[in-house]
Write a protein that holds these residues in place. Structure first.
Motif, PDB file in Angstrom:
ATOM      1  N   ASN A 179      86.898   2.901  69.943  1.00 50.22           N
ATOM      2  CA  ASN A 179      86.992   2.341  70.997  1.00 50.22           C
ATOM      3  C   ASN A 179      87.153   1.600  71.832  1.00 50.22           C
ATOM      4  OD1 ASN A 179      83.698   4.472  71.651  1.00 50.22           O
ATOM      5  ND2 ASN A 179      82.984   3.456  69.952  1.00 50.22           N
ATOM      6  N   LYS A 180      88.344   1.402  71.275  1.00 49.48           N
ATOM      7  CA  LYS A 180      89.194   0.466  71.520  1.00 49.48           C
ATOM      8  C   LYS A 180      89.414   0.713  73.025  1.00 49.48           C
ATOM      9  CE  LYS A 180      93.334  -2.715  70.496  1.00 49.48           C
ATOM     10  NZ  LYS A 180      93.913  -3.163  69.798  1.00 49.48           N
ATOM     11  N   ASN A 181      89.576   0.140  74.075  1.00 53.67           N
ATOM     12  CA  ASN A 181      89.693   0.517  75.725  1.00 53.67           C
ATOM     13  C   ASN A 181      89.196   1.641  76.336  1.00 53.67           C
ATOM     14  OD1 ASN A 181      91.566  -1.819  75.069  1.00 53.67           O
ATOM     15  ND2 ASN A 181      93.521  -0.152  74.355  1.00 53.67           N
ATOM     16  N   LYS A 182      88.302   1.529  75.320  1.00 51.53           N
ATOM     17  CA  LYS A 182      87.047   3.221  76.308  1.00 51.53           C
ATOM     18  C   LYS A 182      85.830   2.629  76.726  1.00 51.53           C
ATOM     19  CE  LYS A 182      88.562   6.349  72.878  1.00 51.53           C
ATOM     20  NZ  LYS A 182      87.840   7.415  71.356  1.00 51.53           N
ATOM     21  N   SER A 183      85.535   3.258  77.985  1.00 45.80           N
ATOM     22  CA  SER A 183      84.684   2.944  78.902  1.00 45.80           C
ATOM     23  C   SER A 183      83.107   3.917  78.069  1.00 45.80           C
ATOM     24  CB  SER A 183      84.663   2.751  80.130  1.00 45.80           C
ATOM     25  OG  SER A 183      84.869   4.670  80.180  1.00 45.80           O
ATOM     26  N   ILE A 184      83.667   4.720  77.533  1.00 46.81           N
ATOM     27  CA  ILE A 184      82.499   5.014  77.311  1.00 46.81           C
ATOM     28  C   ILE A 184      82.704   5.097  75.374  1.00 46.81           C
ATOM     29  CG2 ILE A 184      80.836   7.538  76.844  1.00 46.81           C
ATOM     30  CD1 ILE A 184      81.968   8.486  79.962  1.00 46.81           C
ATOM     31  N   LYS A 185      81.294   4.761  75.136  1.00 51.30           N
ATOM     32  CA  LYS A 185      81.792   4.431  74.088  1.00 51.30           C
ATOM     33  C   LYS A 185      81.415   5.783  72.524  1.00 51.30           C
ATOM     34  CE  LYS A 185      82.971   0.283  73.941  1.00 51.30           C
ATOM     35  NZ  LYS A 185      83.946  -0.236  74.838  1.00 51.30           N
TER      36      LYS A 185
END
Length: 194
Positions: A179-185
């Motif tokens: 989830n690095k640099n993702k807004s939705i996990k």
């Protein structure tokens, strides 16, 4: 029902029904899960104390998320196991439930991870997890990975602590990498089980 609905969103298969048996003769806040023959969770109806590493605010929610995660992980079947299950059901020998043969660190890792993601009381949310990692880092004393695959713990941890904390730490690290640099996990535990 809430725990089931929460987990059903991340696991790409259904495991209903899950039988929940409540026991009031054991003086500990705990439970266990089993997927032999039928999907069953045992709940020991004793409130967690204020100093429990499991947590005490939402201990029942945390317990049910943890144990239901075991059921979802145990009960996954596809390919050959799905065909065999249609013929033989779920016998005591886990050839139709191959995930039951996975190492303890997988099962406890995803269960502790999910209890921590979906409840405020999960073990990864408390200071105990961080304290152990800091202590191990300071003294260069991390347990061997084989210690994460048994309930017999690393010397400095209580019974079961190594498999719960370090395996959950591995899953949590995977979660952060995915989830690095993702807004939705994205929670990987359902796909890992499948």
């Amino acid at each position: 029902e809430g725990a089931y609905k929460t987990l059903r969103k991340i696991f790409p298969y259904d495991v209903a029904p899950i039988h929940v048996e409540i026991h009031n003769h054991i003086d500990t806040a705990n439970g266990n899960a089993n997927a032999y023959l039928l999907n069953k969770v045992n709940v020991f109806l004793y409130k967690a104390p204020y100093n429990s590493i499991i947590g005490f605010k939402s201990w029942m929610q945390s317990l049910l998320i943890h144990e239901f995660t075991h059921i979802f992980a145990f009960d996954a079947s596809r390919g050959y196991s799905k065909v065999l299950r249609a013929i033989f059901g779920k016998p005591l020998v886990p050839f139709t439930t191959p995930n039951m043969t996975l190492p303890l660190l997988f099962h406890e890792g995803i269960a502790v991870f999910n209890e921590s993601i979906y409840t405020p009381d999960g073990r990864l949310n408390g200071s105990y997890f961080d304290m152990n990692f800091r202590k191990n880092a300071l003294f260069n004393d991390f347990p061997h990975i084989s210690a994460s695959n048994t309930y017999y713990s690393y010397d400095s941890h209580p019974y079961g602590g190594t498999s719960y904390l370090y395996a959950a730490g591995m899953i949590y690290t995977l979660y952060k990498l995915i989830n690095k640099n993702k807004s939705i996990k994205v929670n990987p535990t359902g796909d890992l089980s499948y």
